[in-house]
Design a protein around this motif. Sequence first.
Motif, short mmCIF file in Angstrom:
data_model
loop_
_atom_site.label_atom_id
_atom_site.label_comp_id
_atom_site.label_asym_id
_atom_site.label_seq_id
_atom_site.Cartn_x
_atom_site.Cartn_y
_atom_site.Cartn_z
N CYS A 52 46.46 26.93 43.68
CA CYS A 52 46.17 28.12 44.48
C CYS A 52 45.89 29.30 43.56
CB CYS A 52 47.35 28.44 45.41
SG CYS A 52 47.56 27.31 46.79
N PHE A 53 46.71 29.45 42.53
CA PHE A 53 46.48 30.52 41.56
C PHE A 53 45.17 30.29 40.79
CE2 PHE A 53 51.31 31.17 41.39
CZ PHE A 53 51.24 32.20 42.32
N ALA A 54 44.82 29.02 40.60
CA ALA A 54 43.58 28.70 39.90
C ALA A 54 42.36 29.18 40.70
CB ALA A 54 43.49 27.20 39.64
N ILE A 55 42.45 29.15 42.03
CA ILE A 55 41.36 29.65 42.86
C ILE A 55 41.17 31.15 42.64
CG2 ILE A 55 40.59 30.01 45.23
CD1 ILE A 55 41.98 27.42 45.99
N VAL A 56 42.29 31.87 42.59
CA VAL A 56 42.22 33.31 42.30
C VAL A 56 41.64 33.53 40.91
CG1 VAL A 56 43.48 35.49 42.25
CG2 VAL A 56 44.29 33.62 43.70
N ALA A 57 42.10 32.74 39.94
CA ALA A 57 41.62 32.87 38.56
C ALA A 57 40.12 32.58 38.47
CB ALA A 57 42.39 31.92 37.65
N LEU A 58 39.64 31.64 39.26
CA LEU A 58 38.21 31.33 39.28
C LEU A 58 37.41 32.56 39.69
CD1 LEU A 58 35.95 29.18 39.07
CD2 LEU A 58 36.39 28.65 41.48
N GLY A 59 37.91 33.27 40.71
CA GLY A 59 37.24 34.50 41.13
C GLY A 59 37.28 35.57 40.05
N ILE A 60 38.42 35.67 39.34
CA ILE A 60 38.52 36.63 38.25
C ILE A 60 37.55 36.25 37.13
CG2 ILE A 60 40.04 37.56 36.46
CD1 ILE A 60 42.38 37.21 38.39
N GLY A 61 37.46 34.95 36.83
CA GLY A 61 36.52 34.51 35.80
C GLY A 61 35.09 34.85 36.17
N LEU A 62 34.76 34.76 37.45
CA LEU A 62 33.41 35.10 37.90
C LEU A 62 33.16 36.60 37.77
CD1 LEU A 62 30.88 33.79 39.21
CD2 LEU A 62 31.87 34.37 41.44
N ALA A 63 34.14 37.41 38.21
CA ALA A 63 33.96 38.86 38.18
C ALA A 63 34.09 39.44 36.78
CB ALA A 63 34.99 39.52 39.11
N TRP A 64 35.09 38.98 36.03
CA TRP A 64 35.36 39.55 34.70
C TRP A 64 34.57 38.83 33.61
CZ3 TRP A 64 40.26 38.39 31.42
CH2 TRP A 64 40.28 39.21 30.29
N GLY A 65 34.69 37.52 33.57
CA GLY A 65 34.03 36.78 32.50
C GLY A 65 32.51 36.84 32.58
N GLN A 66 31.96 36.70 33.80
CA GLN A 66 30.51 36.70 33.96
C GLN A 66 29.94 38.08 34.26
OE1 GLN A 66 28.96 33.77 33.30
NE2 GLN A 66 31.03 32.98 32.93
N GLY A 67 30.71 38.90 34.99
CA GLY A 67 30.20 40.20 35.40
C GLY A 67 30.76 41.39 34.66
N GLY A 68 31.76 41.17 33.82
CA GLY A 68 32.32 42.27 33.04
C GLY A 68 33.20 43.22 33.82
N MET A 69 33.64 42.83 35.02
CA MET A 69 34.49 43.70 35.85
C MET A 69 35.94 43.28 35.69
SD MET A 69 32.14 43.70 39.30
CE MET A 69 31.62 41.99 39.05
N LEU A 70 36.69 44.01 34.91
CA LEU A 70 38.10 43.70 34.69
C LEU A 70 38.89 44.17 35.91
CD1 LEU A 70 40.48 42.72 33.07
CD2 LEU A 70 40.48 44.89 31.82
N THR A 71 39.19 43.25 36.80
CA THR A 71 39.90 43.59 38.03
C THR A 71 41.38 43.27 37.88
OG1 THR A 71 40.13 43.01 40.36
CG2 THR A 71 39.08 41.36 38.95
N LEU A 72 42.21 44.28 37.98
CA LEU A 72 43.65 44.13 37.83
C LEU A 72 44.36 44.19 39.17
CD1 LEU A 72 44.26 46.41 34.70
CD2 LEU A 72 43.80 43.96 34.78
N GLY A 73 43.61 44.02 40.25
CA GLY A 73 44.21 44.13 41.58
C GLY A 73 43.87 42.99 42.50
N GLN A 74 43.65 41.78 41.95
CA GLN A 74 43.33 40.65 42.82
C GLN A 74 44.49 40.29 43.73
OE1 GLN A 74 40.03 40.82 42.49
NE2 GLN A 74 39.89 38.61 42.72
#
Length: 350
Positions: A52-74
């Motif tokens: 379940c946490f991996a699903i959240v992490a996948l979204g963070i990887g998409l936003a931060w890793g690919q888009g450069g958006m460091l989101t600290l509020g997922q």
Amino acid sequence: MNKTDVMNKADVMKKADVMKKAIYPILVGLLVVAAPFLMDAFRLNLLAKYLCFAIVALGIGLAWGQGGMLTLGQGVFFGLGGYSMAMYLKLQEGGLPDFMVWSGVEKLPALWTPFANPVFALATAILGPMLLATLLGLLVFRQRVRGAYFAILTQALAAALVILLVGQQGLTGGTNGMTNFYDLFAWDLAEDSTQRGLYFVVAVVLALLYLGARQLVRSRYGRLLVAVRDGEDRVRFLGYDPATVKTVTFAISAGMAGLAGALFVPVVGIISPALLGVVPSLELVVAVAVGGRYALAGAVLGAVVMGYAKTAFSEQFADGWLYLQGALFILVMTLAPKGIMGVIKRARTA
């Protein structure tokens, strides 16, 4: 060597490369399928929690890793999804939820009524976070807020949500949140067979989202997203709107977090402000960094590794497991700045 031999050799090398790349997904798939037969019910439930946490992490990887958006509020979006599902599960018991009775609430609040419908609850768990992320993105990205400022803004949003949830004792359960869920679509959540089924549901959802995210990254839009990450002003000069590109990705990552929250509740059996505040959001970002934020597989791997490490350290070293978890992060970031996936890629090319 003639032209035909060169072409044949190239075909052989290409097939070998494809087979080499296919080994890892096959091994992961076999491990996922074999897990229920190799683990007891408690450990399998923990693995489902990590996924379940991996699903959240996948979204963070998409936003931060690919888009450069460091989101600290997922945790905000995770919490919206989790509370939506929790409200549905609570209403399946009949009558007022237990925490409302303890809080002196005599009538079911109107806000709760639509959540008796599972379709509405699940749609809210996914579309609610996406709508909030879209509104936030349109407001923030069009003002060209980025970098540390965007990160602080999302962190403040997570803190504000926690304060709101804690203050609404009769509506949300306050500090304790919601727990004591018994049935999901007439299935007893206490049964091992139900938890085994939930594990497979979570694993399949994660696999589908990963394949979808990978396809998105490899598409023209994905290349544009990376271009925005590496040179937002240049992309703007080329006639594209970086704000729209970032908003779409941010909304997708929020939807993933909301869905993860909805799956988390029946798997773990609780949702509370402590699970979606600033600290849990930071832990997920750390997990993505450990796995390797530039690779979607790294985000998933990092979430599972950090989840397992947190459990193992807390079981063996109850007094100092936080120090060991921090040491693991420092060690990986020092020796492998690109995370575990960076090490794996170097090993492939060696």
